[in-house]
Each structure stands twice: as C-alpha cells, then as structure tokens.
Motif scaffolding. Sequence first.
Motif, mmCIF file in Angstrom:
data_model
loop_
_atom_site.group_PDB
_atom_site.id
_atom_site.type_symbol
_atom_site.label_atom_id
_atom_site.label_comp_id
_atom_site.label_asym_id
_atom_site.label_seq_id
_atom_site.Cartn_x
_atom_site.Cartn_y
_atom_site.Cartn_z
ATOM 1 N N ALA A 1 15.238 5.981 0.844
ATOM 2 C CA ALA A 1 14.004 5.208 0.691
ATOM 3 C C ALA A 1 14.271 3.814 0.121
ATOM 4 N N GLY A 2 15.227 3.713 -0.796
ATOM 5 C CA GLY A 2 15.563 2.409 -1.362
ATOM 6 C C GLY A 2 16.112 1.444 -0.334
ATOM 7 N N ASP A 3 16.808 1.975 0.677
ATOM 8 C CA ASP A 3 17.335 1.124 1.758
ATOM 9 C C ASP A 3 16.221 0.675 2.697
ATOM 10 N N ILE A 4 15.217 1.547 2.926
ATOM 11 C CA ILE A 4 14.064 1.135 3.732
ATOM 12 C C ILE A 4 13.339 -0.006 3.040
ATOM 13 N N ALA A 5 13.126 0.142 1.728
ATOM 14 C CA ALA A 5 12.466 -0.917 0.955
ATOM 15 C C ALA A 5 13.260 -2.214 1.025
ATOM 16 N N ALA A 6 14.571 -2.113 0.863
ATOM 17 C CA ALA A 6 15.417 -3.312 0.897
ATOM 18 C C ALA A 6 15.358 -3.985 2.265
ATOM 19 N N GLU B 1 9.315 -1.519 -7.167
ATOM 20 C CA GLU B 1 10.412 -1.715 -8.118
ATOM 21 C C GLU B 1 11.298 -2.885 -7.711
ATOM 22 N N GLN B 2 11.660 -2.952 -6.424
ATOM 23 C CA GLN B 2 12.589 -3.977 -5.967
ATOM 24 C C GLN B 2 11.946 -5.359 -5.869
ATOM 25 N N LEU B 3 10.631 -5.415 -5.684
ATOM 26 C CA LEU B 3 9.948 -6.704 -5.500
ATOM 27 C C LEU B 3 9.379 -7.292 -6.787
ATOM 28 N N THR C 1 0.840 -1.192 0.000
ATOM 29 C CA THR C 1 0.000 0.000 0.000
ATOM 30 C C THR C 1 0.879 1.247 0.000
ATOM 31 N N GLY C 2 0.336 2.355 -0.496
ATOM 32 C CA GLY C 2 1.130 3.573 -0.611
ATOM 33 C C GLY C 2 2.182 3.467 -1.694
ATOM 34 N N SER C 3 1.826 2.838 -2.821
ATOM 35 C CA SER C 3 2.815 2.513 -3.849
ATOM 36 C C SER C 3 3.331 3.730 -4.614
ATOM 37 N N HIS C 4 2.681 4.879 -4.473
ATOM 38 C CA HIS C 4 3.167 6.085 -5.147
ATOM 39 C C HIS C 4 4.068 6.929 -4.255
ATOM 40 N N GLY C 5 4.227 6.532 -2.999
ATOM 41 C CA GLY C 5 5.094 7.263 -2.079
ATOM 42 C C GLY C 5 6.552 6.891 -2.256
ATOM 43 N N GLN C 6 7.415 7.537 -1.479
ATOM 44 C CA GLN C 6 8.857 7.319 -1.626
ATOM 45 C C GLN C 6 9.240 5.856 -1.427
ATOM 46 N N VAL C 7 8.802 5.271 -0.319
ATOM 47 C CA VAL C 7 9.177 3.888 -0.007
ATOM 48 C C VAL C 7 8.341 2.905 -0.818
ATOM 49 N N GLY C 8 7.045 3.178 -0.962
ATOM 50 C CA GLY C 8 6.175 2.284 -1.717
ATOM 51 C C GLY C 8 6.626 2.095 -3.148
ATOM 52 N N PHE D 1 0.945 -7.004 -5.509
ATOM 53 C CA PHE D 1 -0.208 -6.178 -5.835
ATOM 54 C C PHE D 1 0.058 -4.835 -5.163
ATOM 55 N N ALA D 2 0.477 -3.844 -5.970
ATOM 56 C CA ALA D 2 0.880 -2.546 -5.449
ATOM 57 C C ALA D 2 -0.242 -1.544 -5.686
ATOM 58 N N VAL D 3 -0.744 -0.946 -4.611
ATOM 59 C CA VAL D 3 -1.881 -0.031 -4.709
ATOM 60 C C VAL D 3 -1.574 1.274 -3.994
ATOM 61 N N ASP D 4 -2.101 2.360 -4.531
ATOM 62 C CA ASP D 4 -2.096 3.632 -3.838
ATOM 63 C C ASP D 4 -3.538 3.981 -3.504
ATOM 64 N N ARG D 5 -3.784 5.164 -2.965
ATOM 65 C CA ARG D 5 -5.122 5.472 -2.464
ATOM 66 C C ARG D 5 -6.173 5.494 -3.568
ATOM 67 N N ASP D 6 -5.739 5.726 -4.842
ATOM 68 C CA ASP D 6 -6.694 5.691 -5.956
ATOM 69 C C ASP D 6 -7.242 4.281 -6.169
#
Length: 290
Positions: A185-190, A18-20, A6-13, A27-32
């Motif tokens: 943000a990329g390190d948080i995702a990792a 991308e990394q996953l 969730t929050g796929s349009h944010g910095q970490v999302g 299934f990557a979703v944002d609020r829309d």
Amino acid sequence: MKVLITGSHGQVGHCLAEQLKNKAEIFAVDRDELDITNESAVNDVVSQFQPDIIINAAAHTAVDKAEQEEALSYQINCDGPLNLAKAAQNIGAAILHISTDYVFSGDKDDIYNEEDETNPQGVYGASKLAGEKAVADACPKHIILRTAWVFGEHGNNFVKTMIRLGRDRDQLGIVGDQFGGPTFAGDIAAALITIAEQIHAKNEICWGLYHFSGTPHVSWHQFAQAIFEQAKSQSVLNERPQLVSLATEEYPTPAKRPANSKLNCNKIEQQFGIKPSDWQNALKRIQHYA
C-alpha cells in the motif's frame, strides 16, 4: 499543492495522508467526514478546499459481500467517484482514482495490459469498472490506477490474516492456482504522489489508465510461503505452519476470483518513471503487520 484525499482510513488512504503531510496541504477525509455518494456534500468540500488534485482511495472492497450488496457497491465504487470527478472538473482540478485487477475475467494466459478487454466476473469488479468509466467521462484530467493484492501495516489484508492464522494453526490450505502481483500500500501511495507532483509541476501528462502492482508474480500459496519465511526469520512467529496448496474449486467463495491478476506495469514506468512495487522488500518489515 493542495490535495484532497478520500478513504483516508483505508490501506492506501492512510499511507497517502502519512506520506503527503509534509509535502502538500492536505485534507484527508473518510466516510465519517465525507460521504462521497452525497453529491452536494462532495461539491461543498471541494468548492471550499479548492484542491489542485483529488486522490480517491475510497472504495467498497468487500468482494464477497458485494455479491449481496450490489446497490451499495455501485454507490461507493461508481457514483462516489463520479461525484468527485465532476467536482474536480468544475474547479479545474485533476483526479487520481484507484481501480482493480477484478475488472478482468482472469482467463488470459498472459499478463494484462491496459488495452485488454475488460470482463468482470462479479459485482465488485463490475462496480469498479463502472467507476473507471464514470471518472474518465466526467473529468479529462484523470489518472486511473489499477492495482492488485494490496497489503500494508494499516487495515485488513492477506499478510495480517496469514500471521493471525499462523499463530493458531499448524497447517493451512492456501489457493495455489491464482496468480498476481502482491502490492504494498505504501508503494501505491508513493506512485500516486509521484504522479501528483508531476501534475503540479505542470509536466506534460499522458492522462488515462495505468497498471501498478508488485513483482515477481506469485500464487497466493507462494505469497503465503514468503510471508511465513519472513515471519519466522524475524521472530514474529515461532514456527511456520505447514502449507497445503489448494485448487480454487477446493476453496469456494461467493464471488469468483481471477485466476490471473498479473498486470503489466511498463506503461507507468515509461510515462512516470515508476517501477513495480517491491513486495518482497516490504515484507522485511513484517513485525509492523503483526
């Protein structure tokens, strides 16, 4: 491994998706696509997709606006995570949830540990702390990751603001008495993906609360200096603006900022082998932030 982001349009999302994308069925979703504050909508998506892991990167992060948007902040930062945690619990999934240094007062002289007393000084921090508690209570299989000073190529952040201002101004005043660890943000995702993979591998997991941010700790003024040094050396900026160090009271904001946002990341390294974010290395790609 099936992962709902969730929050796929944010910095970490954005980084998570991308990394996953080549590592898991996502299934990557944002609020829309999914309003996490809508419990029935969350239940529908989770029951249909049946994720093994939910990673919640959605948040109301406008710290100053939160002071006027208290109800909205609690809806997004507490009610939404609660809905996701309950849905995860219903299908036996785990939830990974991002939180913040703003749950602390920032008055401690030393670095903050996971066990330290929380005392948020504004609506944003209070709503995020409420979200932490809601997630922990609703789903025992949870990891809550507190982070700080997030920046990346995607979305709005301090690095991008500095580059933009550096093109327009010869001199900038930057707060010099607030200290923390800038976090890529990329390190948080990792880090979240490493934890997700260990969960999926059925490794023994120590569920609960973890800190993850960058080192070395610096002031905003020192961070800005590092940004402009890299921007000049990589020809993103022709000249570095002169930086003036300001005291917090010289730069008033609607929401109080923590003077100390230094997070101790020893626990996450011991449990998962995850080292602190190397923000200095991330700045070497500063042309991607311009």
